[in-house]
Design a protein around this motif. Structure first.
Motif, short mmCIF file in Angstrom:
data_model
loop_
_atom_site.label_atom_id
_atom_site.label_comp_id
_atom_site.label_asym_id
_atom_site.label_seq_id
_atom_site.Cartn_x
_atom_site.Cartn_y
_atom_site.Cartn_z
N GLU A 198 -131.72 43.10 48.92
CA GLU A 198 -131.44 44.26 49.75
C GLU A 198 -131.73 45.61 49.08
N ALA A 199 -131.90 45.65 47.80
CA ALA A 199 -132.24 46.90 47.14
C ALA A 199 -133.71 47.27 47.34
N SER A 200 -134.48 46.37 47.97
CA SER A 200 -135.91 46.61 48.18
C SER A 200 -136.35 46.05 49.54
N LEU A 201 -136.77 46.91 50.43
CA LEU A 201 -137.27 46.46 51.73
C LEU A 201 -138.46 45.54 51.55
N LYS A 228 -141.17 32.34 53.73
CA LYS A 228 -140.67 31.23 54.54
C LYS A 228 -141.78 30.60 55.38
N ILE A 229 -142.81 31.37 55.71
CA ILE A 229 -143.91 30.82 56.52
C ILE A 229 -145.17 30.64 55.69
N GLY A 230 -145.03 30.75 54.37
CA GLY A 230 -146.17 30.51 53.50
C GLY A 230 -147.11 31.69 53.37
N ALA A 231 -146.65 32.88 53.73
CA ALA A 231 -147.48 34.08 53.63
C ALA A 231 -146.94 34.95 52.49
N THR A 232 -147.75 35.92 52.09
CA THR A 232 -147.33 36.83 51.02
C THR A 232 -147.56 38.27 51.45
N LEU A 233 -146.78 39.15 50.89
CA LEU A 233 -146.91 40.58 51.14
C LEU A 233 -147.95 41.15 50.18
N ALA A 234 -148.85 41.94 50.70
CA ALA A 234 -149.88 42.54 49.85
C ALA A 234 -149.23 43.33 48.73
N ALA A 235 -149.84 43.27 47.56
CA ALA A 235 -149.26 43.92 46.38
C ALA A 235 -149.71 45.36 46.22
N THR A 236 -150.24 45.95 47.27
CA THR A 236 -150.71 47.33 47.17
C THR A 236 -149.53 48.26 46.91
N PRO A 237 -149.75 49.33 46.17
CA PRO A 237 -148.66 50.27 45.95
C PRO A 237 -148.20 50.84 47.30
N ALA A 238 -146.94 50.74 47.54
CA ALA A 238 -146.40 51.21 48.81
C ALA A 238 -145.02 51.78 48.59
#
Length: 154
Positions: free
Chosen positions: A124-127, A137-147
Protein backbone atom coordinates in the motif's frame (compact mmCIF):
# COMPACT_ATOMS: atom_id res chain seq x y z
CA UNK A 1 -24.83 7.58 -48.72
CA UNK A 2 -23.46 4.08 -48.28
CA UNK A 3 -21.43 2.73 -45.42
CA UNK A 4 -19.68 -0.59 -45.82
CA UNK A 5 -20.14 -3.47 -43.44
CA UNK A 6 -17.17 -3.95 -41.12
CA UNK A 7 -14.45 -6.22 -42.46
CA UNK A 8 -12.81 -8.40 -39.81
CA UNK A 9 -9.44 -10.11 -39.86
CA UNK A 10 -8.17 -12.22 -36.99
CA UNK A 11 -4.88 -13.83 -36.03
CA UNK A 12 -4.15 -16.35 -33.30
CA UNK A 13 -1.10 -14.86 -31.59
CA UNK A 14 1.88 -16.92 -30.53
CA UNK A 15 5.35 -17.91 -31.65
CA UNK A 16 3.89 -18.73 -35.09
CA UNK A 17 0.85 -16.46 -35.63
CA UNK A 18 -2.00 -18.15 -37.50
CA UNK A 19 -4.50 -16.26 -39.65
CA UNK A 20 -8.07 -17.31 -38.90
CA UNK A 21 -10.72 -17.48 -41.66
CA UNK A 22 -13.53 -15.28 -40.33
CA UNK A 23 -17.07 -16.05 -41.45
CA UNK A 24 -18.83 -13.51 -39.22
CA UNK A 25 -18.09 -11.30 -36.26
CA UNK A 26 -18.87 -8.41 -33.99
CA UNK A 27 -16.90 -6.33 -31.51
CA UNK A 28 -18.60 -4.16 -28.90
CA UNK A 29 -17.04 -1.36 -26.86
CA UNK A 30 -19.14 -0.32 -23.88
CA UNK A 31 -17.73 1.73 -21.05
CA UNK A 32 -20.63 0.67 -18.83
CA UNK A 33 -19.69 -3.01 -18.93
CA UNK A 34 -16.81 -5.09 -17.78
CA UNK A 35 -14.98 -6.25 -19.73
CA UNK A 36 -14.98 -3.02 -21.71
CA UNK A 37 -14.40 -4.76 -25.06
CA UNK A 38 -16.32 -7.92 -25.91
CA UNK A 39 -16.60 -9.76 -29.17
CA UNK A 40 -17.66 -12.87 -30.93
CA UNK A 41 -16.20 -14.14 -34.18
CA UNK A 42 -17.16 -17.17 -36.17
CA UNK A 43 -14.30 -18.82 -38.03
CA UNK A 44 -14.07 -21.70 -40.44
CA UNK A 45 -13.22 -24.96 -38.67
CA UNK A 46 -9.39 -24.94 -38.56
CA UNK A 47 -6.97 -27.85 -38.48
CA UNK A 48 -6.86 -30.03 -35.37
CA UNK A 49 -3.59 -28.37 -34.31
CA UNK A 50 -5.02 -24.85 -34.50
CA UNK A 51 -8.27 -25.96 -32.85
CA UNK A 52 -6.22 -27.39 -29.96
CA UNK A 53 -4.38 -24.05 -29.68
CA UNK A 54 -7.76 -22.29 -29.46
CA UNK A 55 -8.50 -23.77 -26.04
CA UNK A 56 -9.62 -21.10 -23.55
CA UNK A 57 -8.80 -23.44 -20.63
CA UNK A 58 -5.05 -23.11 -21.19
CA UNK A 59 -3.09 -20.81 -18.92
CA UNK A 60 -2.61 -18.14 -20.04
CA UNK A 61 -5.54 -18.31 -22.46
CA UNK A 62 -4.85 -17.71 -26.16
CA UNK A 63 -4.65 -14.15 -27.49
CA UNK A 64 -6.49 -13.19 -30.66
CA UNK A 65 -5.63 -10.07 -32.63
CA UNK A 66 -8.69 -8.69 -34.41
CA UNK A 67 -8.59 -5.86 -36.93
CA UNK A 68 -11.86 -4.20 -37.95
CA UNK A 69 -12.01 -1.96 -41.02
CA UNK A 70 -15.01 0.14 -42.01
CA UNK A 71 -15.11 2.21 -45.19
CA UNK A 72 -17.13 5.39 -44.82
CA UNK A 73 -17.89 7.88 -47.61
CA UNK A 74 -15.25 10.27 -46.23
CA UNK A 75 -12.58 7.87 -44.95
CA UNK A 76 -11.62 4.37 -43.97
CA UNK A 77 -11.43 3.62 -40.27
CA UNK A 78 -9.33 0.73 -38.94
CA UNK A 79 -9.28 -0.40 -35.33
CA UNK A 80 -7.05 -3.12 -33.86
CA UNK A 81 -7.89 -5.18 -30.77
CA UNK A 82 -5.68 -7.51 -28.72
CA UNK A 83 -8.21 -9.80 -27.05
CA UNK A 84 -8.28 -12.87 -24.84
CA UNK A 85 -10.13 -16.02 -25.86
CA UNK A 86 -12.86 -16.57 -23.25
CA UNK A 87 -14.88 -19.36 -24.82
CA UNK A 88 -15.19 -21.55 -27.88
CA UNK A 89 -18.10 -23.43 -29.41
CA UNK A 90 -17.27 -25.95 -32.12
CA UNK A 91 -20.03 -26.51 -34.68
CA UNK A 92 -18.84 -29.52 -36.66
CA UNK A 93 -22.02 -29.78 -38.74
CA UNK A 94 -21.55 -26.17 -39.92
CA UNK A 95 -17.77 -26.44 -40.21
CA UNK A 96 -17.39 -23.44 -37.93
CA UNK A 97 -16.10 -22.38 -34.52
CA UNK A 98 -17.55 -19.48 -32.52
CA UNK A 99 -14.93 -17.68 -30.42
CA UNK A 100 -15.93 -15.47 -27.48
CA UNK A 101 -13.38 -12.72 -26.86
CA UNK A 102 -12.84 -9.95 -24.34
CA UNK A 103 -10.38 -7.35 -23.18
CA UNK A 104 -8.15 -8.19 -20.22
CA UNK A 105 -10.61 -7.18 -17.50
CA UNK A 106 -12.15 -10.58 -18.14
CA UNK A 107 -8.98 -12.27 -16.92
CA UNK A 108 -9.19 -10.46 -13.61
CA UNK A 109 -12.85 -11.41 -13.25
CA UNK A 110 -11.99 -15.05 -13.91
CA UNK A 111 -9.51 -15.24 -11.04
CA UNK A 112 -11.63 -13.41 -8.48
CA UNK A 113 -10.74 -15.12 -5.19
CA UNK A 114 -13.42 -16.71 -3.04
CA UNK A 115 -11.73 -15.35 0.09
CA UNK A 116 -10.36 -11.91 0.82
CA UNK A 117 -6.78 -11.43 -0.38
CA UNK A 118 -4.97 -9.25 2.15
CA UNK A 119 -1.59 -9.42 0.39
CA UNK A 120 -2.08 -6.13 -1.52
CA UNK A 121 -1.98 -4.30 1.84
CA UNK A 122 1.72 -5.11 2.06
CA UNK A 123 2.22 -2.92 -1.05
CA UNK A 124 0.00 0.00 0.00
CA UNK A 125 2.92 2.42 0.24
CA UNK A 126 3.24 2.20 -3.56
CA UNK A 127 0.40 2.33 -6.09
CA UNK A 128 2.76 0.75 -8.64
CA UNK A 129 3.36 -2.06 -6.13
CA UNK A 130 -0.39 -2.76 -5.79
CA UNK A 131 -0.92 -2.68 -9.57
CA UNK A 132 2.11 -4.93 -10.07
CA UNK A 133 0.72 -7.41 -7.55
CA UNK A 134 -2.67 -7.56 -9.30
CA UNK A 135 -1.10 -7.89 -12.76
CA UNK A 136 1.06 -10.71 -11.43
CA UNK A 137 -2.14 -12.65 -10.66
CA UNK A 138 -2.86 -12.91 -14.39
CA UNK A 139 0.74 -13.46 -15.44
CA UNK A 140 1.35 -9.89 -16.62
CA UNK A 141 3.93 -7.36 -15.48
CA UNK A 142 3.95 -3.61 -15.04
CA UNK A 143 6.35 -1.76 -17.31
CA UNK A 144 9.46 -0.66 -15.46
CA UNK A 145 9.50 2.80 -17.01
CA UNK A 146 10.12 5.64 -14.59
CA UNK A 147 6.73 6.81 -13.48
CA UNK A 148 5.14 8.79 -10.73
CA UNK A 149 4.14 6.63 -7.77
CA UNK A 150 1.75 7.29 -4.95
CA UNK A 151 1.23 6.09 -1.41
CA UNK A 152 -2.25 4.54 -1.18
CA UNK A 153 -2.19 3.84 2.55
CA UNK A 154 -5.70 4.48 3.93
Amino acid sequence: MTISAPVYTATLQGSSPVALAILDGSITLDEATAPHVQGSITIALPSATVLAALDPRTSPPPRISVIVTVTLPWSTVTRAFDLTLRGRTVRHAEGAVVLSLSSDEGLLQDIAPLADDLNPYTYEASLRGVVGYVLGKIGATLAATPATDADVTP
